[in-house]
Design an enzyme around this catalytic site. Structure first.
Site, PDB file in Angstrom:
ATOM      1  N   HIS A  11      39.457  36.841  43.880  1.00  0.00           N
ATOM      2  CA  HIS A  11      39.544  37.829  42.795  1.00  0.00           C
ATOM      3  C   HIS A  11      40.157  37.180  41.562  1.00  0.00           C
ATOM      4  O   HIS A  11      40.939  36.229  41.666  1.00  0.00           O
ATOM      5  CB  HIS A  11      40.344  39.059  43.240  1.00  0.00           C
ATOM      6  CG  HIS A  11      41.828  38.883  43.244  1.00  0.00           C
ATOM      7  ND1 HIS A  11      42.624  39.162  42.143  1.00  0.00           N
ATOM      8  CD2 HIS A  11      42.687  38.468  44.220  1.00  0.00           C
ATOM      9  CE1 HIS A  11      43.889  38.933  42.436  1.00  0.00           C
ATOM     10  NE2 HIS A  11      43.955  38.505  43.687  1.00  0.00           N
ATOM     11  N   ASP A  25      48.627  33.864  41.251  1.00  0.00           N
ATOM     12  CA  ASP A  25      47.836  34.945  41.847  1.00  0.00           C
ATOM     13  C   ASP A  25      47.099  35.696  40.755  1.00  0.00           C
ATOM     14  O   ASP A  25      47.704  36.483  40.021  1.00  0.00           O
ATOM     15  CB  ASP A  25      48.776  35.882  42.607  1.00  0.00           C
ATOM     16  CG  ASP A  25      48.054  37.024  43.285  1.00  0.00           C
ATOM     17  OD1 ASP A  25      46.804  37.007  43.355  1.00  0.00           O
ATOM     18  OD2 ASP A  25      48.732  37.960  43.749  1.00  0.00           O
ATOM     19  N   GLU A  64      41.033  43.680  42.226  1.00  0.00           N
ATOM     20  CA  GLU A  64      41.660  43.542  43.540  1.00  0.00           C
ATOM     21  C   GLU A  64      43.052  44.145  43.549  1.00  0.00           C
ATOM     22  O   GLU A  64      43.458  44.802  44.513  1.00  0.00           O
ATOM     23  CB  GLU A  64      41.719  42.051  43.914  1.00  0.00           C
ATOM     24  CG  GLU A  64      42.170  41.770  45.343  1.00  0.00           C
ATOM     25  CD  GLU A  64      43.650  41.499  45.494  1.00  0.00           C
ATOM     26  OE1 GLU A  64      44.101  41.249  46.624  1.00  0.00           O
ATOM     27  OE2 GLU A  64      44.388  41.548  44.484  1.00  0.00           O
ATOM     28  N   GLU A  65      43.791  43.942  42.454  1.00  0.00           N
ATOM     29  CA  GLU A  65      45.161  44.427  42.398  1.00  0.00           C
ATOM     30  C   GLU A  65      45.230  45.953  42.318  1.00  0.00           C
ATOM     31  O   GLU A  65      46.288  46.536  42.554  1.00  0.00           O
ATOM     32  CB  GLU A  65      45.891  43.812  41.192  1.00  0.00           C
ATOM     33  CG  GLU A  65      45.952  42.289  41.193  1.00  0.00           C
ATOM     34  CD  GLU A  65      46.837  41.728  42.296  1.00  0.00           C
ATOM     35  OE1 GLU A  65      47.355  42.515  43.117  1.00  0.00           O
ATOM     36  OE2 GLU A  65      47.009  40.494  42.338  1.00  0.00           O
ATOM     37  N   ASP A  68      42.889  33.692  47.877  1.00  0.00           N
ATOM     38  CA  ASP A  68      43.567  34.532  46.896  1.00  0.00           C
ATOM     39  C   ASP A  68      44.503  33.647  46.078  1.00  0.00           C
ATOM     40  O   ASP A  68      44.251  33.354  44.917  1.00  0.00           O
ATOM     41  CB  ASP A  68      44.338  35.639  47.636  1.00  0.00           C
ATOM     42  CG  ASP A  68      44.803  36.751  46.705  1.00  0.00           C
ATOM     43  OD1 ASP A  68      45.211  36.430  45.579  1.00  0.00           O
ATOM     44  OD2 ASP A  68      44.764  37.928  47.109  1.00  0.00           O
TER      45      ASP A  68
END
Length: 446
Positions: A139, A149, A186-187, A215
């Site tokens: 992502h 991230d 995604e988050e 990830d």
């Protein structure tokens, strides 16, 4: 006559004027209601529903979504809130539980809107089995800067794509299709990948070979290889790690460093189990696709100091995270090696015997936990006979399959193709084409 006419005309004129003023009053009154009062009332009803709606569970859920803010706090900001609690205390806790006399004024400034998200997909079409797909994903949305991230993983995905592109320019084509995916949102709850899985559920369940997820590529050094996967793909990950140089030691392999960090033997070093929290969730837990999650991390902590904060920046990565980007390079090599093995191997490199062994370990843990921590309401004695028998039956079948895999790979291919044709109700097609396919695969295997 003239006097009577004048009186009548005056009477009707007064009525006309009165009705005109009444009409204007009603018009402006309604205009005022619809332009100010009704919108304000409607807004207040949305923002503050009456307490009686809390009696309905669905209404309560809707209220909570709008009125209970949720956001992370630093330890420094949270300290005065925790210090104001005066409830129960336990020696293992760092603070008391609630309630407490402290009053907090919370100012919420959230933007409530509906926005579009975008999944970016790139496909390398398979040459022999184009309907079989190896999905490689990461992502790209972040909480703030996101250098770790997810951008460490995104940069590795882009480097992997560049390498595959170089192979294609040299004339290479994979046996099976490779799908590269950059997921969005995604988050926000794994939205991008989950929507993709839901849209293509039947095809993925039937024809996807595996999903390979990254990830966070690396969240600080020193770090060791920290893969998680379904048990049947654990041997493949060990083989991949054995081929790649350890980023911290040029004279050692990633597998050797990984095993040393866990105090285990390289040939049987443990691969972690998949849980949730990243984009493999939809593939594994909804579509039933064998999945892998790869990263380099400290072997004793799974997250890094600037996780999901404004300090997760390129400067932090260049200074502390991976200054030489050696770990990025190593993960690209491992990820690409696994993807190519799954895409190009004549027989898929799954080891179901290891899956059966892992199931037996799970069963043993369940039995031990049940014996040590019996539930108060559980009075009957649990019978594990059927459970153990099912695992053993699976293990025997997996062992037989592995023996065919080693000794007669072309027979395994013909069995796989026969099952596929039967599923598609193409028995005639199998009888006509299976001999030629087996002959081709024998030649390819030699």
């Amino acid at each position: 006559f003239s006097y009577s006419y004048l009186l009548l005309a005056s009477f009707f004129s007064c009525i006309y004027i009165f009705l005109s003023f009444l009409f204007l009053f009603i018009f402006f009154y309604l205009l005022f209601l619809f332009s100010f009062i009704f919108p304000c009332f409607f807004f207040l009803m949305i923002r503050r529903p009456p307490r009686s709606t809390l009696s309905s569970s669905s209404a309560a859920s809707d209220v909570y979504k709008r009125q209970i803010p949720s956001l992370p706090l630093s330890a420094q900001d949270a300290a005065p809130l925790l210090e104001g609690l005066t409830g129960h205390f336990h020696p293992d806790w760092l603070h008391r539980s609630g309630p407490g006399p402290l009053e907090v004024e919370l100012v919420v400034n959230n933007s409530q809107r509906v926005g579009e998200i975008w999944n970016v997909l790139g496909e390398i079409r398979g040459e022999i089995e184009p309907d079989r797909v190896v999905v490689v994903g990461n992502h790209r949305d972040a909480w703030v800067g996101g250098a770790v991230d997810p951008s460490s993983g995104s940069s590795v995905l882009l480097e992997l794509a560049r390498g595959l592109g170089s192979l294609m320019r040299s004339g290479w084509r994979p046996r099976r299709t490779i799908l590269l995916a950059s997921w969005d949102a995604e988050e926000y709850g794994l939205v991008g990948s989950t929507e993709f899985v839901e849209e293509h559920m039947m095809g993925l369940s039937a024809r996807a070979v595996a999903y390979l997820n990254v990830d966070i590529a690396v969240g600080g050094v020193p770090a060791v290889f920290h893969p998680r996967a379904v048990p049947s793909l654990a041997p493949l990950l060990r083989a991949a790690a054995a081929t790649v140089q350890d980023p911290a030691d040029d004279s050692s392999s990633t597998l050797t460093a990984w095993a040393a960090a866990l105090g285990q033997q390289p040939e049987s070093v443990a691969v972690g189990a998949l849980g949730s929290g990243s984009d493999y969730s939809g593939f594994l837990q909804h579509a039933g696709v064998s999945s892998v999650d790869l990263r380099f991390a400290s072997h004793d902590v799974n997250h890094y100091a600037v996780y999901h904060s404004m300090y997760d920046s390129v400067k932090w990565m260049e200074t502390y995270g991976d200054p030489d980007f050696k770990y990025h390079k190593a993960l690209t090599q491992i990820w690409g090696w696994v993807a190519l093995e799954l895409a190009d191997s004549v027989v898929l490199p799954f080891n179901h015997v290891e899956y059966a062994d892992e199931l037996a370990r799970y069963a043993s843990n369940i039995k031990n936990n049940t014996a040590l921590n019996p539930h108060p309401s559980l009075t009957a004695v649990l019978d594990w006979t059927y459970f153990d028998g099912a695992i053993e039956q699976f293990r025997v079948a997996a062992l037989n399959l592995s023996l065919i895999h080693i000794s007669e790979p072309t027979r395994l291919l013909s069995i796989s193709y026969a099952v596929f044709c039967l599923k598609k109700k193409k028995k005639k097609q199998y009888k006509e084409t299976a001999p030629s396919i087996i002959a081709t695969n024998e030649k390819e295997n030699k």
